[in-house]
Design a protein around this motif. Sequence first.
Motif, PDB file in Angstrom:
ATOM      1  N   SER A 162      44.620  23.891  44.102  1.00 53.69           N
ATOM      2  CA  SER A 162      44.065  24.958  43.281  1.00 53.69           C
ATOM      3  C   SER A 162      44.159  24.577  41.815  1.00 53.69           C
ATOM      4  O   SER A 162      45.117  23.943  41.378  1.00 53.69           O
ATOM      5  CB  SER A 162      44.807  26.272  43.534  1.00 53.69           C
ATOM      6  N   CYS A 188      41.388  28.586  36.544  1.00 53.16           N
ATOM      7  CA  CYS A 188      40.065  28.724  35.924  1.00 53.16           C
ATOM      8  C   CYS A 188      40.158  28.593  34.403  1.00 53.16           C
ATOM      9  O   CYS A 188      41.192  28.899  33.798  1.00 53.16           O
ATOM     10  CB  CYS A 188      39.449  30.071  36.286  1.00 53.16           C
ATOM     11  N   VAL A 214      37.047  23.489  37.442  1.00 51.01           N
ATOM     12  CA  VAL A 214      36.470  22.422  38.257  1.00 51.01           C
ATOM     13  C   VAL A 214      36.117  21.208  37.401  1.00 51.01           C
ATOM     14  O   VAL A 214      36.358  20.063  37.791  1.00 51.01           O
ATOM     15  CB  VAL A 214      35.220  22.940  38.995  1.00 51.01           C
ATOM     16  N   PHE A 237      34.232  22.804  46.346  1.00 53.53           N
ATOM     17  CA  PHE A 237      35.179  23.736  45.736  1.00 53.53           C
ATOM     18  C   PHE A 237      34.812  25.167  46.093  1.00 53.53           C
ATOM     19  O   PHE A 237      33.673  25.492  46.418  1.00 53.53           O
ATOM     20  CB  PHE A 237      35.245  23.553  44.209  1.00 53.53           C
ATOM     21  N   HIS A 286      35.957  29.473  44.898  1.00 57.54           N
ATOM     22  CA  HIS A 286      36.324  30.160  43.656  1.00 57.54           C
ATOM     23  C   HIS A 286      37.019  31.492  43.930  1.00 57.54           C
ATOM     24  O   HIS A 286      36.694  32.203  44.880  1.00 57.54           O
ATOM     25  CB  HIS A 286      35.064  30.414  42.823  1.00 57.54           C
ATOM     26  N   ASP A 342      40.099  27.871  40.949  1.00 54.82           N
ATOM     27  CA  ASP A 342      39.122  27.181  41.786  1.00 54.82           C
ATOM     28  C   ASP A 342      39.890  26.289  42.754  1.00 54.82           C
ATOM     29  O   ASP A 342      40.803  25.560  42.351  1.00 54.82           O
ATOM     30  CB  ASP A 342      38.178  26.322  40.937  1.00 54.82           C
TER      31      ASP A 342
END
Length: 344
Positions: free
Chosen positions: A281, A284, A305, A322, A324, A329
């Motif tokens: 993980s 963001c 990402v 990926f 979200h 992400d």
Amino acid sequence: MEPNTELLHVDWPSDAHTLKIPIVDVTNPRFALDDNPSTRASLQQLYEVEEQRQAKTPRLISALTLRLGARQSRLLHGLVHAGTDHLGGLHTYLMKLGADNLPAGFDGPIDRKVAATPHALSMRLRLQQCAMLLAEGLQDALAQSPSKPLHMLNIAGGTAIDSLNALILLHLKDPALLRRPIKIFVLDIDPIAPDFGARAASVLSAPGHILSGLDLHFEHQPYDWNDTKPLADRIRQSAASQAILAASSEGGLFEYATDSAIVANLQVFAHATDVKVIVGSVTCSDPLRRASIKRARFKLILRGVEGINELAEQAGLELSRFEHTPLSDQVLLRPKAASSPEVP
């Protein structure tokens, strides 16, 4: 096979009594979250409303409210009085149980409210997505090599509940995929959460339970991600046994480590043989999340990402997929040479 509906527990010693802590099984309706564009949009909206409310509340008022609430909530107490760097692995696990599955003593009105926040829901979805990416990333490799052992390396993995749930998902897909020796290695500086994970693995693989009959071994190894030698040694030992390798770090390496530490760890995997998938993980990096992190005490590093893709490229890996959530992400990385479908 049908999804499991039984609620299993780990008996966990706590103060003068024993807690019965549920084991998260993302295929169980008690824990499973709908994950589709509509539900994600709803969760994002809830998160934005909560963040906007928090942004308008003076910091002093917010701090006082939290401290007062922590007196009545063990779950909130753990958040308020956690170290400045990160939330402990076992407390992070409790946050993923959901409001209806909290153990006695952690299930008061404020506890349940905390467990139902969009932040806690995002953590639950993060786990579910990581487990799904791991399972889907391993499926073909396991089918093509039915005699090879499976070794799952979990960096800063805490309870390694993502690894255990990946096994549950694979078992439901096809039990034959897991008819092999399986080892979960948790590389973590904290021994407490891996102890819980080992107990959970024992319960899950007990007769009559969801992973019954598996040749499953769970091991904790102290690990500082700034020194990759133990990781390289572990991978060499796995390679010597011709094991299929998978790595993961849910809520760990990609969210807290420096760029150089991430690249160094990923390079170890990139240079190894039989590494099929690396899942993790990544916090963001959108403006709302940046504003949220400024108010938080935890030293999360916002990459998103794009940021983790750049580091993966440096290490010789590439981003394959990926998923979200509002907080993070979830990424699936592969060695570049293994990015195309394998030939049986």
